[in-house]
Design a protein around this motif. Structure first.
Motif, PDB file in Angstrom:
ATOM      1  N   THR A  30       0.824  -1.209   0.000  1.00  0.00           N
ATOM      2  CA  THR A  30       0.000   0.000   0.000  1.00  0.00           C
ATOM      3  C   THR A  30       0.859   1.261   0.000  1.00  0.00           C
ATOM      4  N   LEU A  31       2.074   1.168   0.528  1.00  0.00           N
ATOM      5  CA  LEU A  31       3.000   2.304   0.483  1.00  0.00           C
ATOM      6  C   LEU A  31       3.644   2.451  -0.892  1.00  0.00           C
ATOM      7  N   GLY A  32       3.532   1.421  -1.713  1.00  0.00           N
ATOM      8  CA  GLY A  32       4.176   1.436  -3.028  1.00  0.00           C
ATOM      9  C   GLY A  32       5.537   0.785  -2.999  1.00  0.00           C
ATOM     10  N   CYS A  33       5.806   0.040  -1.958  1.00  0.00           N
ATOM     11  CA  CYS A  33       7.104  -0.611  -1.783  1.00  0.00           C
ATOM     12  C   CYS A  33       6.982  -2.074  -2.209  1.00  0.00           C
ATOM     13  N   TYR A  34       7.397  -2.364  -3.445  1.00  0.00           N
ATOM     14  CA  TYR A  34       7.375  -3.721  -3.970  1.00  0.00           C
ATOM     15  C   TYR A  34       8.508  -3.873  -4.972  1.00  0.00           C
ATOM     16  N   SER A  35       8.760  -5.064  -5.425  1.00  0.00           N
ATOM     17  CA  SER A  35       9.891  -5.369  -6.309  1.00  0.00           C
ATOM     18  C   SER A  35       9.919  -4.462  -7.527  1.00  0.00           C
ATOM     19  N   GLY A  36      11.116  -3.938  -7.814  1.00  0.00           N
ATOM     20  CA  GLY A  36      11.322  -3.094  -8.977  1.00  0.00           C
ATOM     21  C   GLY A  36      11.081  -1.612  -8.724  1.00  0.00           C
ATOM     22  N   GLU A  37      10.609  -1.261  -7.553  1.00  0.00           N
ATOM     23  CA  GLU A  37      10.282   0.132  -7.239  1.00  0.00           C
ATOM     24  C   GLU A  37      11.505   0.832  -6.626  1.00  0.00           C
ATOM     25  N   PRO A  38      11.807   2.079  -7.048  1.00  0.00           N
ATOM     26  CA  PRO A  38      12.920   2.808  -6.441  1.00  0.00           C
ATOM     27  C   PRO A  38      12.586   3.217  -5.006  1.00  0.00           C
ATOM     28  N   ILE A  39      13.601   3.165  -4.146  1.00  0.00           N
ATOM     29  CA  ILE A  39      13.453   3.533  -2.739  1.00  0.00           C
ATOM     30  C   ILE A  39      14.721   4.242  -2.284  1.00  0.00           C
ATOM     31  N   THR A  40      14.574   5.249  -1.450  1.00  0.00           N
ATOM     32  CA  THR A  40      15.711   6.008  -0.934  1.00  0.00           C
ATOM     33  C   THR A  40      15.589   6.128   0.577  1.00  0.00           C
TER      34      THR A  40
END
Length: 70
Positions: A30-40
């Protein structure tokens, strides 16, 4: 490596979410944190991390940061 080992300010791609807790998986999705997603990792606070995912900033605890593999 997981987010606890990530360098502050550097962008990574999420490779996997390593947890057996389905509720935790759904929360991260729901936060948008899944495989292939950029994160910092924006900053590292005492036992917590501020992360940036999909133009949103979130504060997560250390156990949640350990579950996110980058």
């Amino acid at each position: 490596m997981n987010l606890t080992q990530a360098t502050v300010g550097q962008e990574y791609l999420v490779k996997d979410i390593f947890t057996d807790d389905e509720e935790l998986n759904e929360f991260l999705f729901t936060l948008g944190c899944y495989s292939g997603e950029p994160i910092t990792v924006v900053s590292h606070l005492h036992k917590g991390y501020v992360i940036c995912v999909k133009d949103g900033r979130y504060n997560i605890d250390e156990s949640l940061a350990q579950a996110i593999i980058v």
